[in-house]
Write an enzyme that holds these catalytic residues in place. Sequence first.
Site, PDB file in Angstrom:
ATOM      1  N   LEU A 160      42.756  10.181  44.818  1.00  0.00           N
ATOM      2  CA  LEU A 160      42.193  10.222  43.464  1.00  0.00           C
ATOM      3  C   LEU A 160      43.123  10.884  42.465  1.00  0.00           C
ATOM      4  CD1 LEU A 160      38.503  11.309  44.105  1.00  0.00           C
ATOM      5  CD2 LEU A 160      39.289   9.092  43.276  1.00  0.00           C
TER       6      LEU A 160
ATOM      7  N   ASP B 152      37.756  28.770  34.889  1.00  0.00           N
ATOM      8  CA  ASP B 152      38.776  27.736  34.697  1.00  0.00           C
ATOM      9  C   ASP B 152      38.195  26.547  33.923  1.00  0.00           C
ATOM     10  OD1 ASP B 152      41.339  26.800  34.942  1.00  0.00           O
ATOM     11  OD2 ASP B 152      41.058  25.927  36.933  1.00  0.00           O
TER      12      ASP B 152
ATOM     13  N   TYR C 227      40.951  13.345  47.343  1.00  0.00           N
ATOM     14  CA  TYR C 227      40.727  12.003  47.890  1.00  0.00           C
ATOM     15  C   TYR C 227      39.252  11.644  47.775  1.00  0.00           C
ATOM     16  CZ  TYR C 227      45.243  12.952  49.987  1.00  0.00           C
ATOM     17  OH  TYR C 227      46.563  13.272  50.170  1.00  0.00           O
TER      18      TYR C 227
ATOM     19  N   GLY D 260      46.421  21.135  44.998  1.00  0.00           N
ATOM     20  CA  GLY D 260      46.036  20.256  46.083  1.00  0.00           C
ATOM     21  C   GLY D 260      45.801  18.841  45.611  1.00  0.00           C
TER      22      GLY D 260
END
Length: 448
Positions: free
Chosen positions: A188, A306, A197, A194
Amino acid sequence: MISNGLSPLRVICELDGRSSTLGQFPQPLSLSQLSASLRSVYGRQLKVQFTMPCGSVQPIRSQQDLNTIVTIAADHYEQEAGTLRLRLQPESPDATTSPESQPPAPPSFLLPEYPISVQRRERSTSERRNSRSSRLSDAGVSEDGAVQKEQLAPFVPARHPSGQGLDSAADNSDIGQIALNFEKCTFLGQGSFGKVYKCEDFNTGRIYAVKVVELNSHSLESQAVRSLEQEIRLLRAIEHRRIVKYFDCRREPNRLCIFMEFMPENSLRHYIRARGPLNEKAAMRFTRMVMEGLHFLHSRDIIHRDVKAANILKDSHGKVKLSDFGAAKRIQEIGTSHSVTGTVFYMSPEMIGGEAHIDFKTDIWSLGATVVEFLTGQPPYHHCDNPAAVVLCIMNHPEHFRMPAEASDVARDFIRTCFARPASLRPGAEELLRNHPFLPPLDDSPPF
Ligand SMILES: Nc1ncnc2c1ncn2[C@@H]1O[C@H](COP(=O)(O)OP(=O)(O)OP(=O)(O)O)[C@@H](O)[C@H]1O
């Protein structure tokens, strides 16, 4: 304070966990002189970095970066007057490759080393009983505060022909129930820490987004990884229509896999990059949704830390949810990459300044920065040509911020309110939801 006058600056360098003094340098410190000195002492190409007061690591690539770093060190590390601490890292051969330019790597962690047949395994009565009791013990908190049962269907752990489960490398006996259909994993996207997927559970057909965080050699057995696993297990109980749900967390050799709710329409950052800035009506709708998510997190004592358009994901009905809550900081601690270039745009002054007490108001600041991104396509201070300069602007020169040119008075007021400082002057999520005209209730908004 370090003066920019004649007093020399002592430079201390840390490499592989060891600190040593590089020397005393005249000010202003010159990058070429510093580089020459590093080459003669270490005899190899090294990346030079600086740890910001907020803990993020800033690469030093230009004289301007260095000037900014010296100023920040002087302002925020007064106890070490006259000293500049730098981190060194060996240059890797692929150091110039940006995440975007990397080809979408196959989800190697998920690829079995053996042929896999996709079939449902019937479970015994005792397995069904155990599964039910563990699901009940996983009971969580729902949006309205009521305790509710775990939503997961009873997954069967995938088995290796040798008898080992996929997660045999770690003691994850109470989790790791999702059996993935390896053939249905697609890449994705790549984040700073990281790859993500889209994967399917072969027992249920349920789709997940799986974030795979590569662990560095230091973090493999570290407390930080254990803390992250524990934190995600706790966060599984958090359930709200404006929040991307965490389902599970599984440790593989060298990697940590975090299973989340799959959001089919990617992030608002992608949306804005593809279609340009949002019109104000759309910005208001999305901001209201995000603020509702923040209000829920804050009411559960969770600070997101975040908030940014990249962490606001769209579903196929035009609604958005906040993702990456709670765990983002911990992932940064354990991931192999430590450059947070870019994320500094959204950080509140109190976070950048490394203040001991960070509260929910830091998320309100970041949402203000995100609204600027909605309306202009870029976060505030984007005109600064390096992240260190952004830090300096946020800390010391807030007046350099450019308000979106077309923004209405209501939008301007909302952004200014989010950027109030000190943080104690910034309203909380509930007050803004109740009172601010930039956040009118939506059809499905709860009453405030
Ligand atoms: N739950 C999800 N469902 C669908 N796509 C997702 C999900 N989570 C992340 N993605 C996509 O995966 C990609 C990487 O996401 P990730 O959260 O790792 O990084 P990021 O938020 O884009 O950046 P950073 O790591 O710097 O915060 C993005 O394109 C994001 O839209």
